[in-house]
Design a protein around this motif. Structure first.
Motif, PDB file in Angstrom:
ATOM      1  N   GLU A  76       0.900  -1.155   0.175  1.00  0.00           N
ATOM      2  CA  GLU A  76      -0.045  -0.034   0.035  1.00  0.00           C
ATOM      3  C   GLU A  76       0.989   1.355  -0.028  1.00  0.00           C
ATOM      4  N   ALA A  77       1.958   1.265   0.761  1.00  0.00           N
ATOM      5  CA  ALA A  77       2.687   2.296   1.147  1.00  0.00           C
ATOM      6  C   ALA A  77       3.428   2.654  -0.379  1.00  0.00           C
ATOM      7  N   GLU A  78       3.761   1.514  -1.387  1.00  0.00           N
ATOM      8  CA  GLU A  78       4.518   1.724  -2.483  1.00  0.00           C
ATOM      9  C   GLU A  78       3.441   2.340  -3.431  1.00  0.00           C
ATOM     10  N   LEU A  79       2.380   1.901  -3.357  1.00  0.00           N
ATOM     11  CA  LEU A  79       1.180   2.204  -4.445  1.00  0.00           C
ATOM     12  C   LEU A  79       0.766   3.792  -4.187  1.00  0.00           C
ATOM     13  N   ASN A  80       0.704   4.297  -2.953  1.00  0.00           N
ATOM     14  CA  ASN A  80       0.819   5.524  -2.394  1.00  0.00           C
ATOM     15  C   ASN A  80       1.566   6.470  -3.141  1.00  0.00           C
ATOM     16  N   LYS A  81       2.619   6.149  -3.591  1.00  0.00           N
ATOM     17  CA  LYS A  81       3.608   7.064  -4.138  1.00  0.00           C
ATOM     18  C   LYS A  81       3.518   7.448  -5.313  1.00  0.00           C
ATOM     19  N   GLY A  82       2.455   6.767  -5.904  1.00  0.00           N
ATOM     20  CA  GLY A  82       1.757   7.542  -7.412  1.00  0.00           C
ATOM     21  C   GLY A  82       2.607   6.904  -8.438  1.00  0.00           C
ATOM     22  N   ALA A  83       3.590   6.025  -8.501  1.00  0.00           N
ATOM     23  CA  ALA A  83       4.377   5.881  -9.671  1.00  0.00           C
ATOM     24  C   ALA A  83       4.080   4.373 -10.104  1.00  0.00           C
ATOM     25  N   LEU A  84       4.207   4.077 -11.518  1.00  0.00           N
ATOM     26  CA  LEU A  84       3.893   2.774 -11.698  1.00  0.00           C
ATOM     27  C   LEU A  84       4.810   1.891 -10.968  1.00  0.00           C
ATOM     28  N   SER A  85       4.027   0.583 -10.409  1.00  0.00           N
ATOM     29  CA  SER A  85       4.852  -0.208  -9.854  1.00  0.00           C
ATOM     30  C   SER A  85       4.440  -1.440 -10.157  1.00  0.00           C
ATOM     31  N   VAL A  86       5.435  -2.736  -9.723  1.00  0.00           N
ATOM     32  CA  VAL A  86       5.225  -4.072 -10.013  1.00  0.00           C
ATOM     33  C   VAL A  86       5.422  -4.769  -8.771  1.00  0.00           C
ATOM     34  N   PHE A  87       4.570  -5.716  -8.568  1.00  0.00           N
ATOM     35  CA  PHE A  87       4.480  -6.646  -7.451  1.00  0.00           C
ATOM     36  C   PHE A  87       4.585  -8.205  -7.623  1.00  0.00           C
ATOM     37  N   GLU A  88       4.947  -8.936  -7.064  1.00  0.00           N
ATOM     38  CA  GLU A  88       4.986 -10.318  -7.037  1.00  0.00           C
ATOM     39  C   GLU A  88       4.223 -10.811  -5.786  1.00  0.00           C
TER      40      GLU A  88
END
Ligand code: C2E
Ligand code: CA
Ligand code: CA
Length: 711
Positions: A76-88
């Motif tokens: 969630e923290a990563e998504l909140n940064k507002g950049a395109l992100s990739v997770f596994e």
């Protein structure tokens, strides 16, 4: 133109949806609370979830990651940064199968940076993921094998690989049999646990993992049912790991262990994972077999099976593995004096049996508590004490006879001892001890020698002597000196003893006790003896042919020569060649001869007597034999050792000599005292009943030409 936030948001949702649909991939749209507000048909196909089922559900819930709040918060923290992100993430299908998915998250924001939504594309990457995970493990295992890492280390790699696949929802331990114990290995992910787990090795409760070893592939639905030690169970509870898969590890039809996977989701295992495990097993088998092979190799390279103790390399390795500075300590080498004789007579196995008995007796000594024992060479045993300077007194283990080839025989031992000096290395100390042992072996009267730096000089000298000895034998450059045996009362010469002399052009004069010992070791002493004998015979023959007086001459025969199969045969041939009567030859053999094999000595002496030779027992009194064996051996003469003569003034020595003389008289031996240097000694011996003497008081050894004058 954008007029207000609500219209803006709707527009943005529309754009997001268009993007998702154009991509023709499974996707969901999440609102700013990460709840699903839209999903497409492809998503339903992939996950089994219908759009209405998941509407407004938090994504962590539907992907099966709801229990790992840490992990979810990170995403969630990563998504909140507002950049395109990739997770596994490990995704859970509606039917509970798990698969690894790649989430590509594209954020949609308002101008004021308020998050509106994320388009999340979901891709099933289980296949690739497993493939690359497998490749990685394979590589790590190969490297580990190459670097000869332990099996434990390799199993840890495998645990880590499995953990990574299921992160953060699975934790792996491997349980397996190790030398009658059960060993538990975990990946480093089990951090806090790890140290605890290795402790289990020493814990009797550790045996509770035994249950896993007989289990079939199975799933435990309830942690409570699992035979886990408390710490392991506690860890599982903390991580909300509620279930467990057990995969038996079977190698060559043998159940050697099990993989225990604790996990925290309601999930059934997916086929690709099962295939992955199968492939992992192949690697595991490789690691296991390699380890086994390595152990077998170690066994051959570092262990002596005949004695059941480490060999030299094994001790070296064990001590080096300690990795401590070797400043205080002792190396003691022990070798039965009669070892090579015993091997010659009865073979290697009997030699090994003797050493084994010595090892057993040593191990029975209380002082051996902190002493490491190993086999130094075919003939010697090594004791290493680290941390204090301690040597083991071997006298007590030699008090009783040993069983050698079904006979009770007494044995003596030579000891070479080296104390640690500064920092090692251990090999250096071993070399020192070997030097000391060699020194002890060269001296009849000495059982224990300590290393000191002068040994190095001596060793060098011995090497030089050995190097020159072959040439000296080939060129027969030994000279014969003879020393008269004298009747003390009349001073008449009644016999001679022939002594070898070697003046080497390069080495100078080499004393016989030095080179005889070296020749003995090299197996050449019979050649030296034969050269001396032949020179004596030439001399006797000349005197006989000239019609001059001759007296018997004694020659020294070393034990290895004495027991040589062709000894008597060759002796008789030489006597015939020079036409010398057998009665003119006395064979001097040392006392220790009988110790090794009385029966055989008895036979040889009998045959020598029968052929008309006299046999003399040399250096009597310094060996460890009892007088009783004298009765068995048909000696004609007994020579009291020089060390007794020189200490005759001591009361105890005097008493010993007196009893030796009495026994010899009883047995009707001719008595000769060696090393008589003073008239007091000569008189005392005469008083005791020994009338023949040899020594500087009368004559020193002299060249044959000089002896002519006295005959
Ligand atoms: P051994 O057979 O005991 O010989 C007697 C040794 O005592 C000789 O030493 C001799 O020189 C020495 N000796 C004689 N009288 C006196 C004395 O009054 N005082 C002192 N201090 N010493 C005396 P050597 O010649 O140095 O020989 C040493 C040993 O080497 C011999 O001891 C013998 O065991 C061995 N050896 C000598 N020649 C031969 C040989 O041809 N073959 C074999 N196998 N051994 C030999
Ligand atoms: Ca002698
Ligand atoms: Ca002697």
């Amino acid at each position: 133109m954008i007029e207000n936030n609500t219209t803006n948001m709707e527009t943005i949702f529309q754009v997001a949806k268009n993007l998702g649909n154009q991509a023709k991939k499974p996707y969901v749209i999440l609102n700013h609370l990460f709840q699903v507000v839209h999903s497409n048909d492809l998503y339903t196909q992939l996950t089994g979830f219908e759009a209405e089922e998941i509407y407004l559900q938090h994504y962590a819930t539907i992907s099966g990651n709801y229990k790992s709040t840490d992990h979810t918060r990170k995403i969630e923290a990563e998504l909140n940064k507002g950049a395109l992100s990739v997770f596994e993430v490990v995704h859970i299908h509606r039917d509970n199968r798990s698969f690894t998915s790649k989430l590509t998250c594209i954020p949609f924001q308002l101008h004021d940076n308020n998050m509106v939504c994320h388009v999340v594309f979901i891709e099933d990457i289980t296949g690739e993921k497993l493939k690359s995970a497998y490749k990685e493990v394979e590589q790590s295992i190969f490297t580990a094998i190459e670097k000869r890492k332990s099996l434990t280390y390799q199993l840890q790699i495998i645990c880590s690989a499995i953990d990574c696949l299921f992160y953060p929802r699975g934790f792996t331990t491997i349980v397996w049999h190790k030398e009658n114990k059960i060993k538990v290995v975990a990946s480093s992910a089990l951090q806090g646990m790890k140290s605890n787990i290795s402790l289990y090795a020493a814990d009797p409760r550790y045996g509770i993992y035994e249950d896993f070893l007989s289990a079939d592939v199975q799933t435990y639905e309830n942690l409570e049912e699992l035979p886990l030690v408390d710490a392991h169970r506690q860890f599982a509870q903390e991580q909300a790991l509620e279930k467990c898969f057990v995969y038996p590890i079977q190698i060559q039809q043998q159940r050697i262990g099990a993989i225990i996977l604790l996990f925290n989701a309601d999930t059934k295992q997916n086929q690709p994972y099962i295939d992955f495990f199968d492939k992992l097993f192949a690697l595991l088998e490789l690691a296991y077999n390699f380890d086994k092979q390595q152990k077998q190799l170690n066994n051959i390279a570092y262990f002596d099976h005949a004695l059941d103790i480490p060999n030299r390399a094994g001790i070296l390795r064990n001590i080096e593995a300690l990795g401590i500075p070797l400043t205080v300590g002792t190396i003691q080498l022990i070798e039965p004096t009669e070892f090579s004789r015993i091997v010659e007579l009865y073979g290697r196995d009997v030699g090994d049996q003797l050493l084994k008995q010595i090892v057993e007796r040593l191990n029975g000594l209380a002082e051996m508590k902190n002493v490491r024992i190993g086999r130094m060479s075919s003939a010697s045993i090594m004791l290493v004490t680290i941390g204090k300077q301690q040597e083991i007194q071997t006298a007590s283990i030699l008090e009783k006879p040993f069983l050698i080839n079904n006979e009770q025989l007494f044995v003596t031992c030579k000891n070479g001892i080296a104390h640690f000096q500064e920092q090692g290395p251990i090999e250096e100390y071993m070399r020192h001890a070997e030097g000391a042992l060699t020194l002890a072996k060269q001296q009849n009267t000495v059982d224990v020698c300590y290393y000191d730096s002068r040994h190095d000089e001596k060793m060098k000298r011995d090497m030089q002597i050995l190097n020159h000895l072959a040439a000296a034998i080939k060129e027969r450059i030994f000279e014969v000196y003879i020393q008269p045996k004298v009747d003390v009362r009349t001073r008449e010469i009644i016999a001679f003893e022939a002594l070898a002399r070697w003046e080497d052009p390069e080495l100078g004069f080499v004393p016989p006790d030095q080179f005889i010992a070296i020749a003995e070791k090299a197996g050449w002493v019979d050649k030296v003896d034969a050269i001396i004998l032949e020179k004596v015979l030439v001399w006797l023959q000349q005197r006989i042919q000239r019609g001059e007086r001759v007296t018997p001459v004694a020659i020294n025969i070393s034990p290895s020569h004495f027991y040589k199969k062709t000894f008597i045969e060759e002796l008789i041939q030489l006597m015939a060649k020079y036409e010398v009567n057998h009665s003119l030859l006395i064979i001097e053999v040392t006392e220790n001869l009988g110790l090794v094999n009385i029966e055989q000595a008895e036979k040889i002496i009998y045959r020598l007597n029968e052929a008309g030779f006299q046999v003399s027992v040399d250096d009597f009194g310094i060996g460890h034999s009892s007088l009783s064996y004298l009765q068995k051996l048909a000696f004609s003469e007994l020579k009291i050792d020089r060390s007794f003569t020189s200490r005759l003034h001591e009361e105890s020595t005097f008493a010993i000599v007196r009893s030796i003389i009495q026994i010899a008289q009883n047995l009707k031996f001719r008595l000769v005292a060696e090393g008589v240097e003073t008239s007091e000694q000569a008189e005392a011996l005469l008083d005791l009943g020994c009338s023949i003497a040899q020594g500087y008081l009368f004559y020193k050894p002299m060249p044959l030409s000089e002896a002519e004058k006295y005959m």
